[in-house]
Design a protein around this motif. Structure first.
Motif, PDB file in Angstrom:
ATOM      1  N   LEU A  86      49.007  38.882  39.315  1.00  0.00           N
ATOM      2  CA  LEU A  86      48.238  40.093  39.064  1.00  0.00           C
ATOM      3  C   LEU A  86      46.757  39.792  39.246  1.00  0.00           C
ATOM      4  O   LEU A  86      46.311  38.665  39.028  1.00  0.00           O
ATOM      5  N   VAL A 141      43.637  41.186  37.374  1.00  0.00           N
ATOM      6  CA  VAL A 141      43.194  42.036  36.256  1.00  0.00           C
ATOM      7  C   VAL A 141      41.672  41.991  36.223  1.00  0.00           C
ATOM      8  O   VAL A 141      41.087  40.954  35.891  1.00  0.00           O
ATOM      9  N   ASP A 142      41.057  43.087  36.607  1.00  0.00           N
ATOM     10  CA  ASP A 142      39.602  43.114  36.777  1.00  0.00           C
ATOM     11  C   ASP A 142      39.135  41.882  37.558  1.00  0.00           C
ATOM     12  O   ASP A 142      38.176  41.205  37.183  1.00  0.00           O
ATOM     13  N   GLY A 143      39.866  41.614  38.617  1.00  0.00           N
ATOM     14  CA  GLY A 143      39.486  40.543  39.536  1.00  0.00           C
ATOM     15  C   GLY A 143      39.958  39.160  39.149  1.00  0.00           C
ATOM     16  O   GLY A 143      39.790  38.211  39.915  1.00  0.00           O
ATOM     17  N   PHE A 144      40.572  39.021  37.969  1.00  0.00           N
ATOM     18  CA  PHE A 144      41.022  37.698  37.516  1.00  0.00           C
ATOM     19  C   PHE A 144      42.496  37.508  37.859  1.00  0.00           C
ATOM     20  O   PHE A 144      43.325  38.354  37.528  1.00  0.00           O
ATOM     21  N   SER A 202      36.452  31.162  35.647  1.00  0.00           N
ATOM     22  CA  SER A 202      35.683  32.056  36.524  1.00  0.00           C
ATOM     23  C   SER A 202      36.306  33.444  36.536  1.00  0.00           C
ATOM     24  O   SER A 202      37.482  33.606  36.850  1.00  0.00           O
ATOM     25  N   ALA A 203      35.513  34.445  36.153  1.00  0.00           N
ATOM     26  CA  ALA A 203      35.985  35.833  36.163  1.00  0.00           C
ATOM     27  C   ALA A 203      34.777  36.747  36.324  1.00  0.00           C
ATOM     28  O   ALA A 203      34.347  37.417  35.385  1.00  0.00           O
ATOM     29  N   PRO A 204      34.215  36.767  37.544  1.00  0.00           N
ATOM     30  CA  PRO A 204      32.930  37.454  37.754  1.00  0.00           C
ATOM     31  C   PRO A 204      32.960  38.951  37.448  1.00  0.00           C
ATOM     32  O   PRO A 204      31.937  39.520  37.062  1.00  0.00           O
ATOM     33  N   VAL A 205      34.116  39.604  37.633  1.00  0.00           N
ATOM     34  CA  VAL A 205      34.165  41.066  37.483  1.00  0.00           C
ATOM     35  C   VAL A 205      34.477  41.478  36.053  1.00  0.00           C
ATOM     36  O   VAL A 205      34.155  42.581  35.625  1.00  0.00           O
ATOM     37  N   ALA A 206      35.125  40.601  35.283  1.00  0.00           N
ATOM     38  CA  ALA A 206      35.570  40.973  33.935  1.00  0.00           C
ATOM     39  C   ALA A 206      34.391  41.292  33.026  1.00  0.00           C
ATOM     40  O   ALA A 206      33.306  40.733  33.160  1.00  0.00           O
ATOM     41  N   VAL A 246      41.459  38.549  28.963  1.00  0.00           N
ATOM     42  CA  VAL A 246      40.549  39.009  30.022  1.00  0.00           C
ATOM     43  C   VAL A 246      40.538  40.536  29.983  1.00  0.00           C
ATOM     44  O   VAL A 246      41.541  41.173  30.329  1.00  0.00           O
ATOM     45  N   ASP A 247      39.467  41.093  29.517  1.00  0.00           N
ATOM     46  CA  ASP A 247      39.409  42.543  29.279  1.00  0.00           C
ATOM     47  C   ASP A 247      40.661  43.002  28.531  1.00  0.00           C
ATOM     48  O   ASP A 247      41.297  43.996  28.879  1.00  0.00           O
ATOM     49  N   PHE A 287      43.583  41.643  28.307  1.00  0.00           N
ATOM     50  CA  PHE A 287      44.887  41.246  28.849  1.00  0.00           C
ATOM     51  C   PHE A 287      45.118  39.759  28.583  1.00  0.00           C
ATOM     52  O   PHE A 287      44.277  38.915  28.906  1.00  0.00           O
TER      53      PHE A 287
END
Lengths: 388, 388
Positions: free
Chosen positions: A101, A103-106, B52-56, B103-104, B106
């Motif tokens: 998946l 999830v917001d890019g992750f 790394s999760a730039p969008v979250a 992550v957000d 999730f």
């Protein structure tokens, strides 16, 4: 109730039938976590994925391959008022597909599916049944075992874990067995052939039907260096541990370890090597480089031998075709018809070999790609030819 | 270079030293994916996680337990200009801890760590070394194997996979061995004792030091029903498969399967059962309910026996203490000192038993909680007492 169903399959088939709002006629995948109603497979092999992520802004589904019938994605999932995201894609090609998946890019695993080591990480996977194909299922036949076995490798300066398939009856006799060394692909590991590939059930079934002779199958982790291609010692004074040391690990350490620890027929006529993708490269390199050690060589989705020349290729091992055929009765190349690059290369090389008098075999898995259903079918065709 | 380091440990120690911007003196955890520099463990056992999760919008770290030294969280991670999120927490209690990311909102695994089946899902895990403790590490001693073995269970109507530890030398002799049946906890599976618990290395080391007699260890999946507590057949006509059928699976199917498939000493004096948490409940229930089958019983973090009464508890099996002590020479209870509930219950029950003349043993693992370091230490104390 049929014993053909594996435990988890059965478990989940039962759970699935009680799922509220489940699409009619769809069933949970056998690769789901116990009790998970999704992902669900429709009769036409479309797949519905579902995940709860109420706070996330965007959830997508991504697969590991372009040509699995699902497509690579990313596919936008649609959110309902409760924060449940859903998407239906496919129809899928039968077999095993990695996915995850976004999830917001992750990149996150689907908590509803089992994970499998692929793409150099633990990835979600989905098993899509192939109608009429049960050669890789747990059937009501005698079962062998898959053993985790540890040995110390001086070349790689580490304890290494091997997985070893022992055939039914191994423990109850004094018989000695031939050995197939079988390698995984890039980004996978020594567990892959049993977890994703179901090597044990394939061999159990072949042996029960007397289509293959009972054999041991040894599965090593084909990685020696910390990362593929790494060459320099990371610590001053530490030995350089290059991934191209793997042939030495196999020939100088692994084979002696296996011949000491197991009741093997420890000679060239009773030893074969095969692998998939990266492992196919390792198998042909190690096999053709050590004809005193291996009498069977299998390349699953590894392409062929580029610009094959019977006089010069692989240090001239093919120069005397009659002698080569006698020494290596099984030289085998195969691929899925959907994986264009490997198909062409393999077929061309085998045609050139045959023209030169080398009895190489070419095999095609119809409709499958650079994925595990191809490699299961490769093994199913390759193993019966060995040690005859 | 010491052979004490397992392969992955060594690998990652090497990688880690080349990591740019790594906190000084910290090292990658041995549970990291090959090549992953994070999570990193500091000399004081604080841990830095990085992802790394730039969008979250929000990334947090959550652990599986309140009293692992890290805290349960969720702990907010802090984002830098490149979208890398970091948090340092602890110091951790030594041992193995489940954790995951939020992550957000999730629950996602950390792609940098291995996954382990716990909490009924594949969870990230981190291994925190205990200074001076190497009883569960791969040492330069003879190694046994861990075998995946399949058998068909009529009671649960499925193929079941067992993991079986066979001691060093099993293959090279005609010796028969005693058997310990060893159960995992709730939300775990038959792989847990080898993956998280390192049962094989613990036994290898005990046997090498002649502290324990060579034995087989059988690890079953303690779940029979699709979900714990499920009672109704999900399909009309299918057998009701209740989780409380597990004792029947063990006594009527598993023990006969093991005694047929392996060179066991197939009698009561050479058979023991133990488990952790939920598995401790199963071990005491099955053990005390079948004194003709088991001479050793171990409860790891299972509490004790509530309101122990020598005359009436467990259908009166304790009513004649001398006879019980003769029949069951090892009755063993243990817990970590940090897991308050289990500690009190177990200690109180053992004191009451001892007062009544039952030779039960009480064990405490200092400073550890309802986690694997407690259970590793339980096994390390329990196993040497068996089959003497």
């Amino acid at each position: 109730m049929s014993r053909l169903l594996t435990g988890s399959l059965l478990l989940l088939a039962l759970c699935g039938l009680s799922a509220a709002q489940a699409p009619p006629d769809s069933v949970p995948a056998s690769s789901n976590m116990p009790g998970s109603d999704y992902p669900r497979i429709h009769p036409d092999l479309r797949v519905t994925f579902r995940v709860s992520a109420p706070v996330a802004q965007k959830v997508q589904l991504v697969t590991g391959s372009d040509d699995n019938g699902l497509g690579k994605g990313p596919f936008d999932m649609v959110k309902d008022e409760k924060g449940i995201w859903t998407v239906t894609i496919g129809p899928a090609v039968p077999g095993f597909h990695y996915y995850w998946l976004s999830v917001d890019g992750f990149a996150a695993n689907d908590p509803a599916s089992q994970t499998f080591f692929g793409w150099n990480k633990e990835s979600s996977g989905i098993e899509i049944p192939e109608k009429g194909a049960d050669f890789y299922e747990a059937k009501d036949v005698p079962h062998g075992e898959v053993r985790a076995h540890w040995y110390y490798s001086k070349i790689s300066a580490m304890w290494r874990r091997i997985y070893v398939y022992t055939p039914p009856g191994y423990d109850n006799g004094r018989t000695r067995y031939p050995v197939l060394y079988l390698q995984h692909g890039s980004g996978e590991c020594e567990r892959s052939w049993s977890n994703q590939g179901r090597v044990n059930f394939i061999l159990d079934n072949l042996i029960a039907e007397k289509k293959a002779v009972p054999m041991l199958v040894v599965m090593e982790n084909g990685m020696v260096a910390p990362r593929a291609g790494a060459v320099a010692p990371a610590v001053p004074g530490a030995p350089a541990r290059r991934n191209d040391a793997f042939p030495d690990v196999v020939v100088k350490e692994l084979i002696p370890e296996i011949d000491a620890a197991y009741r093997t027929l420890a000679d060239q006529p009773h030893r074969a090597i095969a692998g998939l993708s990266m492992g196919a490269g390792q198998a042909t390199q190690i096999g053709l480089g050590n004809l005193d050690k291996f009498s069977g060589i299998g390349s699953f989705s590894g392409g062929g031998i580029r610009n094959f020349d019977p006089k010069t290729s692989n240090n001239g091992v093919f120069a005397d075709p009659a002698a080569f055929n006698k020494k290596v009765p099984v030289l085998w190349f195969g691929a899925g018809t959907v994986e264009a690059g490997r198909m062409g290369g393999g077929k061309t090389a085998v045609e050139a070999m045959n023209k030169a008098g080398i009895k190489a075999v070419w095999f095609e898995s119809p409709g499958t790609s650079h994925e595990w259903q191809t490699w299961r079918k490769c093994l199913y065709d390759f193993a019966p030819r060995l040690f005859r």
